[in-house]
Design an enzyme around this catalytic site. Structure first.
Site, PDB file in Angstrom:
ATOM      1  N   HIS A 297      36.672  32.778  46.958  1.00  0.00           N
ATOM      2  CA  HIS A 297      36.289  33.866  46.924  1.00  0.00           C
ATOM      3  C   HIS A 297      35.429  34.288  47.455  1.00  0.00           C
ATOM      4  O   HIS A 297      34.123  33.787  47.565  1.00  0.00           O
ATOM      5  CB  HIS A 297      36.215  33.797  44.934  1.00  0.00           C
ATOM      6  CG  HIS A 297      37.646  33.557  44.081  1.00  0.00           C
ATOM      7  ND1 HIS A 297      37.573  34.045  42.634  1.00  0.00           N
ATOM      8  CD2 HIS A 297      38.552  32.815  44.688  1.00  0.00           C
ATOM      9  CE1 HIS A 297      38.636  32.758  42.644  1.00  0.00           C
ATOM     10  NE2 HIS A 297      39.403  32.893  43.875  1.00  0.00           N
TER      11      HIS A 297
ATOM     12  N   GLU B  81      32.876  36.401  46.108  1.00  0.00           N
ATOM     13  CA  GLU B  81      31.759  36.166  45.496  1.00  0.00           C
ATOM     14  C   GLU B  81      31.187  34.655  45.472  1.00  0.00           C
ATOM     15  O   GLU B  81      29.314  34.252  46.026  1.00  0.00           O
ATOM     16  CB  GLU B  81      31.690  36.317  44.141  1.00  0.00           C
ATOM     17  CG  GLU B  81      32.851  37.684  43.202  1.00  0.00           C
ATOM     18  CD  GLU B  81      33.945  37.351  43.561  1.00  0.00           C
ATOM     19  OE1 GLU B  81      34.453  37.887  42.700  1.00  0.00           O
ATOM     20  OE2 GLU B  81      34.625  36.628  44.215  1.00  0.00           O
TER      21      GLU B  81
ATOM     22  N   CYS C 229      36.064  36.071  38.589  1.00  0.00           N
ATOM     23  CA  CYS C 229      36.849  35.227  37.871  1.00  0.00           C
ATOM     24  C   CYS C 229      35.994  34.211  36.969  1.00  0.00           C
ATOM     25  O   CYS C 229      34.790  34.787  37.404  1.00  0.00           O
ATOM     26  CB  CYS C 229      37.588  34.318  38.627  1.00  0.00           C
ATOM     27  SG  CYS C 229      37.013  33.032  39.887  1.00  0.00           S
TER      28      CYS C 229
ATOM     29  N   CYS D  37      33.889  31.885  39.949  1.00  0.00           N
ATOM     30  CA  CYS D  37      32.649  33.043  39.872  1.00  0.00           C
ATOM     31  C   CYS D  37      30.963  33.487  39.115  1.00  0.00           C
ATOM     32  O   CYS D  37      30.455  33.469  39.820  1.00  0.00           O
ATOM     33  CB  CYS D  37      33.224  34.429  41.060  1.00  0.00           C
ATOM     34  SG  CYS D  37      33.651  33.910  42.214  1.00  0.00           S
TER      35      CYS D  37
END
Length: 152
Positions: free
Chosen positions: A82, A84, A110, A113
Site C-alpha cells: 500500500h 502508506e 485500511c 496501514c
C-alpha cells in the site's frame, strides 16, 4: 466540517500525482501518499509490487479480481504494497524521522496501514476518498490521531 488550507490542497494534489505512478492493474486503485512535517515533504509512496517483484500491471491481471476478493478484505492476497506502507518504509530506509508528521493519502487507510501509521508516530491523516473500513477509523480515534476527510 473541517477547513483545509492551501497547503492541505497542495499536498493532496501531490498525493494524487504520486498515485498516478501506481503499478496496480486496476486504474481506480491508483493510490498515493505523501508524508509531510512543517510544510516539508519527507517521503512519498504509491501502491505497487515490492522491489524486484513483477507487478499486476506487468502481469496483465489483478490477482484480487481473478480470485473475486471484495474490497476491504484479505489485504494479504495482493502483490501491491500500500501507498502508506511504501511511504513509511521509504522513511525508515532513508533514516527520515516521521514522528509527529502528517500523512496525506488519496484514500482512507485500511486497518493494516492504520496500525503502521499509529506505530510510526504520525499525528494527522488527511484523505480524500473513503474506504470500507470503519474499524480503521475507530483505531485512529482511540490513538488520538486527527483524521480529516477532504471533499471529493
Amino acid at each position: 466540517m473541517n477547513t483545509f488550507d492551501k497547503w492541505d490542497t497542495r499536498f493532496m494534489q501531490l498525493a494524487e500525482t504520486v498515485g498516478s505512478w501506481s503499478s496496480c492493474y486496476q486504474e481506480n486503485r491508483h493510490i498515493g501518499a505523501v508524508i509531510v512535517k512543517n510544510k516539508r515533504i519527507l517521503t512519498t509512496g504509491y501502491n505497487g509490487a515490492p522491489s524486484g517483484i513483477e507487478s499486476c500491471r506487468d502481469k496483465g491481471v489483478c490477482l484480487r479480481r481473478e480470485m473475486n476478493i471484495p474490497s476491504g478484505t484479505r489485504h494479504e492476497l495482493c502483490y501491491a504494497v500500500h501507498a502508506e506502507q511504501n511511504a513509511i518504509a521509504q522513511a525508515a530506509k532513508m533514516g527520515i524521522e516521521i514522528d509527529g508528521a502528517t500523512l496525506y493519502c488519496t484514500h482512507q487507510p485500511c486497518i493494516i496501514c492504520t496500525k503502521i501509521i499509529i506505530n510510526a508516530g504520525i499525528k494527522r491523516v488527511v484523505y480524500k476518498y473513503g474506504y470500507p473500513d470503519e474499524f480503521a477509523l475507530r483505531l485512529f480515534t482511540e490513538a488520538g490521531i486527527t483524521i480529516d476527510k477532504m471533499p471529493e
